[in-house]
Design an enzyme around this catalytic site. Structure first.
Site, short mmCIF file in Angstrom:
data_model
loop_
_atom_site.label_atom_id
_atom_site.label_comp_id
_atom_site.label_asym_id
_atom_site.label_seq_id
_atom_site.Cartn_x
_atom_site.Cartn_y
_atom_site.Cartn_z
CG ASP A 138 -1.68 1.20 1.48
OD1 ASP A 138 -2.29 1.71 0.53
OD2 ASP A 138 -1.68 1.69 2.63
CG PHE A 139 1.60 5.77 -1.56
CD1 PHE A 139 2.95 5.69 -1.90
CD2 PHE A 139 1.07 7.02 -1.28
CE1 PHE A 139 3.74 6.83 -1.95
CE2 PHE A 139 1.85 8.16 -1.33
CZ PHE A 139 3.20 8.07 -1.67
CG ASP A 140 -1.78 7.71 1.14
OD1 ASP A 140 -1.26 8.80 1.39
OD2 ASP A 140 -2.26 7.42 0.02
CG ASP B 28 -2.18 2.15 6.43
OD1 ASP B 28 -2.54 3.18 7.02
OD2 ASP B 28 -2.41 1.95 5.22
#
Length: 282
Positions: free
Chosen positions: A35-37, A221
């Site tokens: 994932d990124f954020d 997350d």
């Protein structure tokens, strides 16, 4: 391989330890998906200010040449994730793939081009209706809308009581989304209205099949990462070793409870990826 280097954190589950051992044993047949954020970038009050953690790109550029492929799977538009991540033109990341909008968009570093389908008509309808809708239900104060191109997100993190605002908005926004053929994806103090049919689990499953992977690591997350966790769990049941990493745990305990390894945020995730690259090289 019965053990792994001592400087790598030990997964707390047997399945996770098997997944890590497979990554170390057959790295060239392994996919690392993230994932990124919240995983590669710290969560910030204004999503437009999110940038990859300083250690993330160096770690990815060290790891990517050692494995089959690295994929960033995000709800953001692919081009935005590339820009905020600083992924373009980085040595070592020539074969990075960014799957944006939960896999509806794809950017390949080798071409630098984003491939995307036409916009769902419901997104344009909700875009026009959403500001007035929030005002009509008394939810405008403390909330704000993020334009995501193929989706729209309503954030509550700035509200006086973010959790209460989030809970109060779930049903009304679900009704609005359903009226226009969309769905609501909950996240950390955010509700995203987007087209159905794609999620991170679908995107990850399709990418693993494309790469004919023999091992996978997925790190996330947020609630949107649960689908990817489920995809890895299904793969493990079918004989594909996998390691599930949760970045942080306080806001999304559901994800931490299913993870093989919990790391306290993007900095430690980047450090883990760098250590994994070094372990593979050794």
């Amino acid at each position: 391989m019965g053990s792994h280097p001592h400087d790598l954190p030990m997964p707390v589950t047997a399945a996770g330890r098997e997944g890590l051992e497979a990554l170390l044993r057959v790295p060239r047949r392994s996919v690392v998906a993230l994932d990124f954020d919240g995983t590669l970038a710290d969560i910030v009050p204004d999503p437009d200010q999110a940038r990859a953690h300083p250690g993330a790109v160096p770690a990815l550029s060290a790891l990517a040449p050692e494995v089959d492929s690295v994929a960033v799977i995000t709800g953001r538009p692919a081009g935005v994730a590339v820009r905020y991540g600083g992924f373009a033109g980085i040595p070592g990341l020539q074969h990075l793939v960014v799957l944006g909008h939960y896999g509806a968009e794809r950017w390949d570093a080798v071409s630098g081009i984003v491939h995307a389908p036409a916009e769902h008509p419901g997104v344009a309808a909700v875009r026009a209706e959403l500001p007035g809708y929030l005002d009509s239900i008394g939810a405008w104060r403390g909330t704000w809308i993020e334009e995501k191109g193929r989706a729209l997100a309503v954030h509550t993190r700035r509200a006086q009581d973010p959790a209460a605002a989030f809970a109060a908005l779930r049903e009304p926004l679900a009704e609005l989304a359903a009226r226009h053929g969309l769905m609501v994806e909950p996240g950390r103090a955010v509700l995203e209205l987007r087209p159905p049919g794609m999620d991170k689990g679908v995107a990850l499953t399709e990418f693993l099949a494309e790469r004919d992977a023999e091992a996978v690591l997925y790190a996330g997350d947020d609630l949107g990462d649960l689908a990817a966790f489920s995809a890895v769990e299904k793969g493990r049941a079918d004989g594909l070793p996998g390691l599930l990493v949760c970045s942080g745990s306080a806001e999304v305990p559901e994800l931490a409870a299913r993870a093989d390894l919990v790391l306290p945020g993007p900095g430690p995730v980047a450090a883990f990826l760098a250590a994994l690259a070094e372990a593979i090289r050794r």
